[in-house]
Design a protein around this motif. Structure first.
Motif, short mmCIF file in Angstrom:
data_model
loop_
_atom_site.label_atom_id
_atom_site.label_comp_id
_atom_site.label_asym_id
_atom_site.label_seq_id
_atom_site.Cartn_x
_atom_site.Cartn_y
_atom_site.Cartn_z
N ASN A 161 0.83 -1.32 -0.11
CA ASN A 161 -0.07 0.04 -0.11
C ASN A 161 0.77 1.34 0.05
O ASN A 161 0.59 2.30 0.83
CB ASN A 161 -0.98 -0.04 1.21
CG ASN A 161 -1.91 -1.14 1.33
OD1 ASN A 161 -1.93 -2.01 0.13
ND2 ASN A 161 -2.63 -1.16 2.13
N PHE A 162 1.90 1.21 -0.77
CA PHE A 162 2.77 2.41 -0.79
C PHE A 162 1.99 3.41 -1.61
O PHE A 162 1.08 3.50 -2.45
CB PHE A 162 4.09 2.12 -1.75
CG PHE A 162 5.03 3.16 -1.61
CD1 PHE A 162 6.16 3.10 -0.71
CD2 PHE A 162 5.11 4.21 -2.50
CE1 PHE A 162 6.96 4.12 -0.67
CE2 PHE A 162 5.86 5.29 -2.50
CZ PHE A 162 6.87 5.24 -1.44
N ARG A 163 1.98 4.71 -1.06
CA ARG A 163 1.40 5.89 -1.56
C ARG A 163 1.99 7.37 -1.21
O ARG A 163 2.64 7.39 -0.34
CB ARG A 163 -0.02 5.79 -0.99
CG ARG A 163 -0.85 7.08 -0.90
CD ARG A 163 -2.19 6.98 -0.29
NE ARG A 163 -2.17 7.54 0.99
CZ ARG A 163 -3.17 8.30 1.32
NH1 ARG A 163 -4.42 8.38 0.39
NH2 ARG A 163 -3.23 8.63 2.40
N SER A 164 1.78 8.10 -2.59
CA SER A 164 2.42 9.53 -2.32
C SER A 164 1.25 10.47 -2.57
O SER A 164 0.60 10.04 -3.72
CB SER A 164 3.73 9.57 -3.26
OG SER A 164 3.89 10.83 -3.32
N VAL A 165 1.14 11.44 -1.65
CA VAL A 165 -0.11 12.20 -2.15
C VAL A 165 0.75 13.72 -1.87
O VAL A 165 1.25 14.04 -0.96
CB VAL A 165 -1.11 12.23 -0.81
CG1 VAL A 165 -2.10 13.29 -1.14
CG2 VAL A 165 -1.96 10.71 -0.84
N ILE A 166 0.35 14.31 -3.04
CA ILE A 166 1.04 15.84 -2.98
C ILE A 166 0.01 16.82 -2.98
O ILE A 166 -1.08 16.60 -3.54
CB ILE A 166 1.46 15.98 -4.61
CG1 ILE A 166 2.36 14.73 -4.89
CG2 ILE A 166 2.17 17.30 -4.80
CD1 ILE A 166 3.66 14.87 -4.26
N GLY A 167 0.16 17.70 -2.38
CA GLY A 167 -0.76 18.68 -1.86
C GLY A 167 -1.39 18.71 -0.58
O GLY A 167 -2.33 19.51 -0.23
N THR A 168 -1.30 17.56 0.01
CA THR A 168 -2.15 17.26 0.87
C THR A 168 -1.29 16.49 2.09
O THR A 168 -0.33 15.69 1.90
CB THR A 168 -3.26 16.21 0.86
OG1 THR A 168 -4.06 16.64 -0.37
CG2 THR A 168 -4.03 15.72 2.13
N ALA A 169 -1.53 17.19 3.27
CA ALA A 169 -0.65 16.36 4.46
C ALA A 169 -1.57 16.04 5.61
O ALA A 169 -2.86 16.12 5.51
CB ALA A 169 0.13 17.67 5.17
#
Length: 169
Positions: A161-169
């Motif tokens: 379940n690797f995930r990168s979310v840009i613009g959200t912390a």
């Protein structure tokens, strides 16, 4: 806990690679999250969960990495590296046990003090301040390894379940 699917990394040469992609362009945004589940089966070697680095810089390699087993100690680290020395210019550390599923996440939230947070199983493990992000737009990403030139370090265990979310912390 883990959802039942994972990739196995054998600790010798298996890893995932992606060329330049907006999903890992962390040079401009002020907020982002990178997270995954890990099940390391060894804590005796330095093992990269994630490496992001510039292909265009031959002498100075910029990047970021989740690592497991820094100096064989079972420490999970997130850091930025500037140059071939491997010396981090910024680093957050926390202990993680081998042979169990652990959720790990690193969050950058803006540019204020303590804008970086490392989470282990949903709890804050370390915080720090970092304002200048060295990863250039033309970077590539490895999951399960640090692999450039003659320098390699392979993750041994499972990543899910690797995930990168840009613009959200």
């Amino acid at each position: 806990s883990q959802t039942g699917w994972s990739a196995y990394f054998d600790g010798t040469q298996s890893y995932l690679y992606t060329s330049t992609t907006p999903a890992f362009n962390l040079s401009s945004p002020t907020s982002w999250t990178i997270e995954c589940w890990i099940y390391p089966t060894s804590s005796t070697q330095q093992s990269y969960i994630l490496q992001n680095y510039s292909q265009s810089l031959i002498v100075n390699i910029y990047g970021l990495a989740f690592t497991y087993g820094m100096e064989g100690t079972g420490i999970l680290s997130f850091g930025t590296f500037n140059g071939n020395s491997g010396t981090p210019s910024f680093r957050l550390d926390s202990a993680v046990s081998a042979n169990r599923w652990t959720h790990v996440a690193v969050v950058r939230n803006g540019s204020a003090t303590n804008n970086m947070t490392l989470y282990i199983d949903g709890a804050v493990a370390a915080t720090g301040t970092y304002t200048t992000w060295p990863v250039p737009d033309n970077s590539v990403t490895n999951i399960g390894a640090r692999n450039y030139g003659s320098s390699a370090s392979w993750f041994q265990g499972y990543i899910s379940n690797f995930r990168s979310v840009i613009g959200t912390a």
